[in-house]
Design a protein around this motif. Structure first.
Motif, PDB file in Angstrom:
ATOM      1  N   GLY A 292       0.743  -1.281   0.018  1.00 25.66           N
ATOM      2  CA  GLY A 292      -0.016  -0.062  -0.076  1.00 25.66           C
ATOM      3  C   GLY A 292       0.675   1.387  -0.052  1.00 25.66           C
ATOM      4  N   ASN A 293       1.878   1.324  -0.597  1.00 27.38           N
ATOM      5  CA  ASN A 293       2.676   2.217  -0.507  1.00 27.38           C
ATOM      6  C   ASN A 293       2.328   3.208  -1.602  1.00 27.38           C
ATOM      7  N   TRP A 294       1.317   3.712  -1.654  1.00 31.48           N
ATOM      8  CA  TRP A 294       0.410   4.560  -2.779  1.00 31.48           C
ATOM      9  C   TRP A 294       1.332   5.846  -3.078  1.00 31.48           C
ATOM     10  N   GLU A 295       2.104   6.262  -2.196  1.00 34.75           N
ATOM     11  CA  GLU A 295       2.896   7.500  -2.571  1.00 34.75           C
ATOM     12  C   GLU A 295       4.107   7.273  -3.610  1.00 34.75           C
ATOM     13  N   LYS A 296       4.215   5.958  -3.791  1.00 33.68           N
ATOM     14  CA  LYS A 296       5.543   5.513  -4.734  1.00 33.68           C
ATOM     15  C   LYS A 296       4.846   5.305  -6.239  1.00 33.68           C
ATOM     16  N   PHE A 297       3.639   5.569  -6.428  1.00 37.65           N
ATOM     17  CA  PHE A 297       2.841   5.472  -7.652  1.00 37.65           C
ATOM     18  C   PHE A 297       2.071   6.734  -8.079  1.00 37.65           C
ATOM     19  N   SER A 298       2.563   7.082  -9.227  1.00 37.35           N
ATOM     20  CA  SER A 298       1.821   8.159  -9.958  1.00 37.35           C
ATOM     21  C   SER A 298       0.393   7.670 -10.551  1.00 37.35           C
ATOM     22  N   LEU A 299      -0.430   8.727 -10.832  1.00 39.12           N
ATOM     23  CA  LEU A 299      -1.753   8.269 -11.262  1.00 39.12           C
ATOM     24  C   LEU A 299      -1.408   7.472 -12.569  1.00 39.12           C
ATOM     25  N   GLU A 300      -0.517   8.111 -13.564  1.00 41.59           N
ATOM     26  CA  GLU A 300      -0.284   7.586 -14.804  1.00 41.59           C
ATOM     27  C   GLU A 300       0.202   6.276 -14.687  1.00 41.59           C
ATOM     28  N   ALA A 301       1.202   6.018 -13.633  1.00 38.09           N
ATOM     29  CA  ALA A 301       1.511   4.506 -13.499  1.00 38.09           C
ATOM     30  C   ALA A 301       0.472   3.500 -13.042  1.00 38.09           C
ATOM     31  N   LEU A 302      -0.215   4.079 -12.354  1.00 40.18           N
ATOM     32  CA  LEU A 302      -1.359   3.202 -11.901  1.00 40.18           C
ATOM     33  C   LEU A 302      -2.425   2.881 -12.876  1.00 40.18           C
ATOM     34  N   VAL A 303      -2.817   3.800 -13.796  1.00 37.54           N
ATOM     35  CA  VAL A 303      -3.407   3.933 -15.018  1.00 37.54           C
ATOM     36  C   VAL A 303      -2.861   2.571 -15.789  1.00 37.54           C
ATOM     37  N   VAL A 304      -1.524   2.687 -16.028  1.00 37.14           N
ATOM     38  CA  VAL A 304      -0.852   1.587 -16.908  1.00 37.14           C
ATOM     39  C   VAL A 304      -1.298   0.222 -16.031  1.00 37.14           C
ATOM     40  N   LEU A 305      -0.868  -0.041 -14.905  1.00 40.94           N
ATOM     41  CA  LEU A 305      -1.322  -1.281 -14.144  1.00 40.94           C
ATOM     42  C   LEU A 305      -2.523  -1.806 -14.358  1.00 40.94           C
ATOM     43  N   VAL A 306      -3.487  -0.872 -14.099  1.00 42.68           N
ATOM     44  CA  VAL A 306      -4.762  -0.926 -14.296  1.00 42.68           C
ATOM     45  C   VAL A 306      -5.252  -1.515 -15.857  1.00 42.68           C
ATOM     46  N   ILE A 307      -4.718  -1.087 -16.828  1.00 44.48           N
ATOM     47  CA  ILE A 307      -4.831  -1.505 -18.190  1.00 44.48           C
ATOM     48  C   ILE A 307      -4.191  -2.774 -18.128  1.00 44.48           C
ATOM     49  N   ARG A 308      -2.911  -3.027 -17.765  1.00 43.07           N
ATOM     50  CA  ARG A 308      -2.386  -4.459 -18.043  1.00 43.07           C
ATOM     51  C   ARG A 308      -3.070  -5.542 -16.963  1.00 43.07           C
ATOM     52  N   CYS A 309      -3.774  -5.136 -15.989  1.00 39.12           N
ATOM     53  CA  CYS A 309      -4.516  -6.055 -15.343  1.00 39.12           C
ATOM     54  C   CYS A 309      -5.849  -6.659 -16.288  1.00 39.12           C
ATOM     55  N   GLY A 310      -6.272  -5.832 -17.415  1.00 36.02           N
ATOM     56  CA  GLY A 310      -7.477  -6.156 -18.275  1.00 36.02           C
ATOM     57  C   GLY A 310      -8.573  -5.147 -17.869  1.00 36.02           C
ATOM     58  N   PHE A 311      -8.307  -4.213 -17.199  1.00 35.56           N
ATOM     59  CA  PHE A 311      -9.553  -3.345 -16.938  1.00 35.56           C
ATOM     60  C   PHE A 311      -9.573  -2.127 -18.111  1.00 35.56           C
ATOM     61  N   LYS A 312     -10.906  -2.073 -18.322  1.00 32.45           N
ATOM     62  CA  LYS A 312     -11.179  -0.617 -19.278  1.00 32.45           C
ATOM     63  C   LYS A 312     -11.308   0.448 -18.276  1.00 32.45           C
ATOM     64  N   LEU A 313     -10.866   1.609 -18.550  1.00 33.85           N
ATOM     65  CA  LEU A 313     -11.211   2.859 -17.688  1.00 33.85           C
ATOM     66  C   LEU A 313     -11.987   3.751 -18.617  1.00 33.85           C
ATOM     67  N   SER A 314     -13.034   4.350 -17.949  1.00 31.25           N
ATOM     68  CA  SER A 314     -13.995   5.372 -18.502  1.00 31.25           C
ATOM     69  C   SER A 314     -14.149   6.495 -17.662  1.00 31.25           C
ATOM     70  N   LEU A 315     -14.845   7.635 -18.252  1.00 30.22           N
ATOM     71  CA  LEU A 315     -15.035   8.756 -17.347  1.00 30.22           C
ATOM     72  C   LEU A 315     -16.393   9.108 -17.427  1.00 30.22           C
ATOM     73  N   SER A 316     -16.706   9.478 -16.401  1.00 30.89           N
ATOM     74  CA  SER A 316     -18.117  10.164 -16.313  1.00 30.89           C
ATOM     75  C   SER A 316     -18.166  11.442 -15.828  1.00 30.89           C
ATOM     76  N   LYS A 317     -19.077  12.229 -16.263  1.00 26.38           N
ATOM     77  CA  LYS A 317     -19.359  13.678 -15.678  1.00 26.38           C
ATOM     78  C   LYS A 317     -19.777  13.773 -14.293  1.00 26.38           C
ATOM     79  N   ALA A 318     -19.188  14.567 -13.262  1.00 20.51           N
ATOM     80  CA  ALA A 318     -19.960  14.637 -12.143  1.00 20.51           C
ATOM     81  C   ALA A 318     -21.376  15.089 -12.031  1.00 20.51           C
ATOM     82  N   ALA A 319     -22.178  15.135 -11.205  1.00 18.32           N
ATOM     83  CA  ALA A 319     -23.457  15.630 -11.223  1.00 18.32           C
ATOM     84  C   ALA A 319     -23.349  16.956 -10.799  1.00 18.32           C
TER      85      ALA A 319
END
Length: 94
Positions: free
Chosen positions: A67-94
């Motif tokens: 859980g050393n989250w401070e060692k991971f940038s948002l971009e690095a985590l996006v890459v890892l999530v994609i490599r895990c097979g997840f598909k990311l999407s965005l939605s506009k806040a209400a």
């Protein structure tokens, strides 16, 4: 001293007093890190196997699992999530 009760926002970082944009980035990082950790666990991967699949070092897997989250940038985590097979999407806040 009287304890005050505040309604929760649904974002612990916002509740801790971070600015809106910082709180959302921290929430995204925490959520993605949790998903990658869960994926590694659900797959029953050893650190070596996870490192190979995710194309990172075993020390990065250690940081992730611990859980050393401070060692991971948002971009690095996006890459890892994609490599895990997840598909990311965005939605506009209400």
């Amino acid at each position: 001293m009287k304890n005050e009760i505040h309604e929760l926002s649904g974002n612990v970082f916002l509740d801790l007093g971070y600015a809106d944009d910082d709180a959302e980035i921290l929430r995204l990082r925490a959520d993605m890190m949790a998903e990658v950790r869960k994926w590694v666990s659900d797959q029953g991967l050893t650190p070596a196997e996870a490192a190979k699949i995710l194309q990172v070092s075993q020390s990065r897997i250690f940081d992730l699992v611990c859980g050393n989250w401070e060692k991971f940038s948002l971009e690095a985590l996006v890459v890892l999530v994609i490599r895990c097979g997840f598909k990311l999407s965005l939605s506009k806040a209400a």
